[in-house]
Design an enzyme around this catalytic site. Structure first.
Site, PDB file in Angstrom:
ATOM      1  N   ASP A 141      53.972  -1.726  16.484  1.00  0.00           N
ATOM      2  CA  ASP A 141      53.211  -0.488  16.614  1.00  0.00           C
ATOM      3  C   ASP A 141      52.372  -0.241  15.368  1.00  0.00           C
ATOM      4  O   ASP A 141      52.092   0.901  15.002  1.00  0.00           O
ATOM      5  CB  ASP A 141      54.176   0.687  16.853  1.00  0.00           C
ATOM      6  N   LYS A 144      46.587  -3.001  15.269  1.00  0.00           N
ATOM      7  CA  LYS A 144      46.578  -3.760  16.535  1.00  0.00           C
ATOM      8  C   LYS A 144      46.125  -5.207  16.342  1.00  0.00           C
ATOM      9  O   LYS A 144      46.601  -6.103  17.012  1.00  0.00           O
ATOM     10  CB  LYS A 144      45.725  -3.043  17.581  1.00  0.00           C
ATOM     11  N   ASP A 169      53.537  -1.636  21.572  1.00  0.00           N
ATOM     12  CA  ASP A 169      52.895  -0.386  21.980  1.00  0.00           C
ATOM     13  C   ASP A 169      51.388  -0.606  22.068  1.00  0.00           C
ATOM     14  O   ASP A 169      50.835  -1.511  21.434  1.00  0.00           O
ATOM     15  CB  ASP A 169      53.195   0.723  20.960  1.00  0.00           C
ATOM     16  N   ASN A 170      50.696   0.215  22.855  1.00  0.00           N
ATOM     17  CA  ASN A 170      49.224   0.285  22.873  1.00  0.00           C
ATOM     18  C   ASN A 170      48.510  -0.956  23.378  1.00  0.00           C
ATOM     19  O   ASN A 170      47.382  -1.251  22.938  1.00  0.00           O
ATOM     20  CB  ASN A 170      48.683   0.597  21.463  1.00  0.00           C
ATOM     21  N   GLU A 199      50.188   8.462  24.312  1.00  0.00           N
ATOM     22  CA  GLU A 199      51.027   9.596  23.909  1.00  0.00           C
ATOM     23  C   GLU A 199      50.282  10.931  24.013  1.00  0.00           C
ATOM     24  O   GLU A 199      49.147  11.055  23.581  1.00  0.00           O
ATOM     25  CB  GLU A 199      51.563   9.407  22.475  1.00  0.00           C
TER      26      GLU A 199
HETATM   27  O1  LIG Z   1      46.061   2.619  15.490  1.00  0.00           O
HETATM   28  C1  LIG Z   1      47.191   2.904  15.896  1.00  0.00           C
HETATM   29  N1  LIG Z   1      48.290   2.561  15.214  1.00  0.00           N
HETATM   30  C2  LIG Z   1      48.157   1.907  13.940  1.00  0.00           C
HETATM   31  C3  LIG Z   1      49.411   2.190  13.158  1.00  0.00           C
HETATM   32  C4  LIG Z   1      49.503   1.826  11.905  1.00  0.00           C
HETATM   33  C5  LIG Z   1      50.721   2.140  11.118  1.00  0.00           C
HETATM   34  O2  LIG Z   1      51.313   0.915  10.704  1.00  0.00           O
HETATM   35  C6  LIG Z   1      51.340   0.883   9.291  1.00  0.00           C
HETATM   36  N2  LIG Z   1      51.301  -0.511   8.839  1.00  0.00           N
HETATM   37  C7  LIG Z   1      52.481  -1.097   8.497  1.00  0.00           C
HETATM   38  C8  LIG Z   1      52.521  -2.420   8.076  1.00  0.00           C
HETATM   39  C9  LIG Z   1      51.320  -3.147   8.001  1.00  0.00           C
HETATM   40  O3  LIG Z   1      51.342  -4.350   7.606  1.00  0.00           O
HETATM   41  C10 LIG Z   1      50.123  -2.522   8.383  1.00  0.00           C
HETATM   42  C11 LIG Z   1      50.118  -1.197   8.800  1.00  0.00           C
HETATM   43  C12 LIG Z   1      50.199   1.775   8.854  1.00  0.00           C
HETATM   44  O4  LIG Z   1      50.324   2.185   7.509  1.00  0.00           O
HETATM   45  C13 LIG Z   1      50.367   2.909   9.838  1.00  0.00           C
HETATM   46  O5  LIG Z   1      51.438   3.753   9.496  1.00  0.00           O
HETATM   47  C14 LIG Z   1      47.359   3.686  17.138  1.00  0.00           C
HETATM   48  C15 LIG Z   1      46.241   4.328  17.641  1.00  0.00           C
HETATM   49  C16 LIG Z   1      46.356   5.095  18.798  1.00  0.00           C
HETATM   50  N3  LIG Z   1      45.189   5.726  19.294  1.00  0.00           N
HETATM   51  O6  LIG Z   1      45.249   6.376  20.367  1.00  0.00           O
HETATM   52  O7  LIG Z   1      44.109   5.606  18.655  1.00  0.00           O
HETATM   53  C17 LIG Z   1      47.575   5.238  19.464  1.00  0.00           C
HETATM   54  C18 LIG Z   1      48.697   4.584  18.959  1.00  0.00           C
HETATM   55  O8  LIG Z   1      49.914   4.692  19.580  1.00  0.00           O
HETATM   56  C19 LIG Z   1      48.599   3.804  17.800  1.00  0.00           C
HETATM   57  O9  LIG Z   1      49.728   3.165  17.366  1.00  0.00           O
HETATM   58 MG   LIG Z   2      51.280   3.189  18.883  1.00  0.00          MG
END
Ligand SMILES: O=C(NC/C=C/[C@H]1O[C@@H](n2ccc(=O)cc2)[C@H](O)[C@@H]1O)c1cc([N+](=O)[O-])cc(O)c1O
Ligand SMILES: [Mg+2]
Length: 215
Positions: A141, A144, A169-170, A199
Site C-alpha cells: 500500500d 504504486k 491495495d489500489n 476508500e
Molecule cells: O498514493 C497512494 N498511496 C501511496 C502511499 C504511500 C505511503 O507509503 C510510504 N512509503 C513507504 C515506503 C517506501 O519505500 C515508499 C513510500 C509513504 O511515505 C506513504 O506513507 C494512494 C492514493 C490513493 N488515491 O486515491 O489517490 C488511494 C490510496 O489508497 C493510496 O494508497
Molecule cells: Mg492505498
C-alpha cells in the site's frame, strides 16, 4: 503553520478512541475521513476484505509496505495471535511519528515493528536484521510504482516462499498496471481480484490477492 492531515487524524483518535481499544481507533479514523477529511487509509470497506484475508492466512510474520498513519497496521495487528507480528515500512518520518502514536493508542505496539526507510533499502536487510525467514503475508500500500520492483526484490531475497500471500491495495485506483500484469500472468502466482471501492468514495477500486506457488 497549519497542522498536517496526519496530525489531525491523530487528534481525532485521541479525542474519540479509547486507549487500548483497536476497534475504536479504526472507527475514529474512518469517521474522521468520511465526514471531515478524506485520507488514503485503506478504509472500512476494503479494510473488511483485508481482515478476511488476514484471518484466512493467520500469518505469523506480516510485512506492510506503507504505514502512513497506521490505520491498516492496527487493522492487521489487532487480528494477530500472541507471537505474531507485523513489520511495517514507512519512508516519511513525520508520518512514522504519527503512526507510532496511533499504534500505541491502540495498545498494539508489542505486535508491530515500524521501520523507517525506503522499501528498496530495507527489504534486503529483513532476514539479517529482523530474523525473518519468509513472510506469510505482504500488504502492499505504498508508492504504486514500487509494487512490482519490490515484489521482485522480495522474491530475489527469498522473503516470498511457497504459500506467501501478497495483498495489494489500489490495483484500480490509482492503479498498478505493471504489477497486476505480472501477478496475473506469472505461472508462479495464483491471483484473485476483490472488487470494492476507493476508500470513503463510490469510485471503483479493489484488492488483488496473489498466492506464490513456489518455483
Ligand atoms: O498514493 C497512494 N498511496 C501511496 C502511499 C504511500 C505511503 O507509503 C510510504 N512509503 C513507504 C515506503 C517506501 O519505500 C515508499 C513510500 C509513504 O511515505 C506513504 O506513507 C494512494 C492514493 C490513493 N488515491 O486515491 O489517490 C488511494 C490510496 O489508497 C493510496 O494508497
Ligand atoms: Mg492505498
Amino acid at each position: 503553520t497549519r497542522t498536517s492531515r496526519p496530525q489531525r487524524i491523530l487528534k481525532a483518535v485521541q479525542r474519540k478512541a479509547t486507549v487500548g481499544d483497536p476497534q475504536s481507533v479504526i472507527t475514529a479514523i474512518d469517521h474522521f475521513c468520511r465526514h471531515r477529511e478524506w485520507a488514503m487509509n485503506v478504509g472500512d470497506e476494503k479494510g473488511s476484505i483485508l481482515d478476511s484475508v488476514v484471518n484466512e492466512v493467520s500469518p505469523v510474520t506480516v510485512l506492510e509496505l506503507g504505514t502512513y498513519c497506521g490505520y491498516s497496521t492496527v487493522r492487521i495487528a489487532r487480528l494477530l495471535p500472541p507471537g505474531a507480528c507485523v513489520i511495517t515500512l514507512e519512508f516519511n518520518p513525520d508520518y512514522a511519528a504519527i503512526a507510532r502514536q496511533v499504534i500505541k493508542w491502540s495498545g498494539l505496539e508489542d505486535k508491530v515493528q515500524l521501520v523507517e526507510g525506503a522499501s528498496g533499502d530495507c527489504i534486503p536487510w529483513m532476514k539479517e536484521h529482523f530474523g525473518v525467514q519468509a513472510f506469510d503475508l505482504v500488504f502492499l500500500d505504498h508508492w504504486k510504482e514500487r509494487y512490482l520492483p519490490d515484489t521482485k526484490l522480495l522474491e530475489e531475497c527469498g522473503l516470498i516462499q511457497k504459500g506467501t500471500v501478497l495483498l495489494a491495495d489500489n490495483v484500480i485506483c490509482p492503479g498498478t498496471p505493471d504489477y497486476l500484469e505480472y501477478v496475473r500472468n506469472s505461472p508462479r502466482y495464483n491471483s484473485h481480484y476483490y472488487r470494492s471501492h476507493l476508500e470513503y468514495t463510490k469510485a471503483e477500486d479493489g484488492l488483488e490477492k496473489s498466492v506464490f506457488l513456489g518455483y
